[in-house]
Design an enzyme around this catalytic site. Structure first.
Site, PDB file in Angstrom:
ATOM      1  N   THR A 139      78.754  45.139  49.150  1.00  0.00           N
ATOM      2  CA  THR A 139      80.041  44.474  48.977  1.00  0.00           C
ATOM      3  C   THR A 139      80.025  43.645  47.698  1.00  0.00           C
ATOM      4  O   THR A 139      78.975  43.434  47.085  1.00  0.00           O
ATOM      5  CB  THR A 139      80.338  43.537  50.162  1.00  0.00           C
ATOM      6  OG1 THR A 139      79.333  42.504  50.177  1.00  0.00           O
ATOM      7  CG2 THR A 139      80.329  44.280  51.483  1.00  0.00           C
ATOM      8  N   ASP A 188      95.764  31.407  54.958  1.00  0.00           N
ATOM      9  CA  ASP A 188      94.515  30.783  54.533  1.00  0.00           C
ATOM     10  C   ASP A 188      93.892  30.181  55.778  1.00  0.00           C
ATOM     11  O   ASP A 188      94.434  29.237  56.359  1.00  0.00           O
ATOM     12  CB  ASP A 188      94.818  29.701  53.491  1.00  0.00           C
ATOM     13  CG  ASP A 188      93.565  29.040  52.922  1.00  0.00           C
ATOM     14  OD1 ASP A 188      92.515  29.059  53.596  1.00  0.00           O
ATOM     15  OD2 ASP A 188      93.648  28.482  51.809  1.00  0.00           O
ATOM     16  N   TYR A 201      75.034  28.560  52.599  1.00  0.00           N
ATOM     17  CA  TYR A 201      75.584  29.755  53.227  1.00  0.00           C
ATOM     18  C   TYR A 201      74.849  30.057  54.535  1.00  0.00           C
ATOM     19  O   TYR A 201      75.476  30.318  55.569  1.00  0.00           O
ATOM     20  CB  TYR A 201      75.468  30.947  52.273  1.00  0.00           C
ATOM     21  CG  TYR A 201      75.917  32.255  52.871  1.00  0.00           C
ATOM     22  CD1 TYR A 201      77.265  32.556  52.997  1.00  0.00           C
ATOM     23  CD2 TYR A 201      74.986  33.199  53.312  1.00  0.00           C
ATOM     24  CE1 TYR A 201      77.680  33.762  53.551  1.00  0.00           C
ATOM     25  CE2 TYR A 201      75.387  34.404  53.856  1.00  0.00           C
ATOM     26  CZ  TYR A 201      76.736  34.681  53.976  1.00  0.00           C
ATOM     27  OH  TYR A 201      77.150  35.869  54.534  1.00  0.00           O
TER      28      TYR A 201
END
Length: 248
Positions: free
Chosen positions: A188, A60, A153
């Protein structure tokens, strides 16, 4: 000379997965990383079936301890690290600024920014000692333009581009290159989640001068080029692969 060793984070889907196949087909030894043991081992087996030398290491990238162990695991297995692709990322919680919170900010920035920073820190630890290496971070066209409904984002990808350029300047004297690829709309799971419907996705594709979204394999080829010795005089650059979306 032995085949280059390439580490790819966020390799279990989308652009990261495509990058794994691209660099494997070029003859590189590949370490793929992500958070799913089942998907990771399955991907490594697919790469083995192509004749590639590949390993999966679970990590992670939000945890410095796990990132350190990941990079150390690559070196323990192969002895070197020629290139790293920092692809792990999240779109976070789409929506207007007025709907964002400290929690949605942290979720996005911990993966996209902190994860990239920690990955570069430990990749550079190895590469600077080697006196050679190439790092490719994954940004977005939103990293250098605004994005209604994707403010956090977009901000995180602005940060990735700043980290990329700063690290490139710091590492250049040691022979290590740091660049980023900024994809435009690419087919995607993340794009599907962003758009929410085939109609919205088609409308987005219609705004791209090439009149379509990109394929992960197309972005992967740009990544593989920057990671390779063919791009030996390129560092500190954000290479945009967006079908002309930001040209006008």
């Amino acid at each position: 000379m032995s085949a280059p060793v390439v580490l790819i984070t966020g390799a279990l889907a989308g652009i990261g997965r495509a990058a794994a196949f691209s660099v494997a087909k070029s003859g590189s030894r590949v370490v793929v990383s992500g958070r799913s043991l089942d998907k990771g081992h399955a991907l490594a087996e697919e790469l083995h079936a192509l004749g590639a030398e590949a390993e999966f290491i679970k990590a992670d990238i939000r945890s410095e301890e796990e990132v350190r162990a990941l990079v150390d695991g690559v070196v323990a297995r192969f002895g070197r690290l020629e290139a790293a692709v920092n692809n792990a990322g999240t779109e976070g919680q789409p929506g207007p600024v007025t709907e964002q919170s400290a929690e949605t900010y942290a979720t996005t920035f911990d993966t996209n920014v902190l994860g990239t920073l920690l990955s570069m820190k430990h990749e550079l630890r190895v590469m600077l000692a080697q006196g050679a290496g190439s790092i490719v971070n994954i940004s977005s066209t939103y990293g250098h333009e605004g994005a209604a409904g994707a403010s956090v984002y977009a901000a995180s990808k602005h940060a990735v581009e700043g980290l990329t350029k700063s690290a490139a300047l710091e590492a250049a004297g040691s022979g290590v290159r740091v660049n980023a690829v900024a994809p435009g709309p690419t087919d995607t799971g993340m794009l599907d989640r962003f758009t929410g419907s085939t109609e919205v996705k088609a409308a987005l594709a219609a705004k791209v001068p090439l009149s379509r979204v990109g394929q992960p394999s197309e972005i992967a080829e740009a990544i593989a080029f920057l990671a390779s010795g063919k791009a030996s005089f390129i560092t500190g650059q954000i290479v945009t692969a967006d079908g002309g979306k930001t040209a006008g």
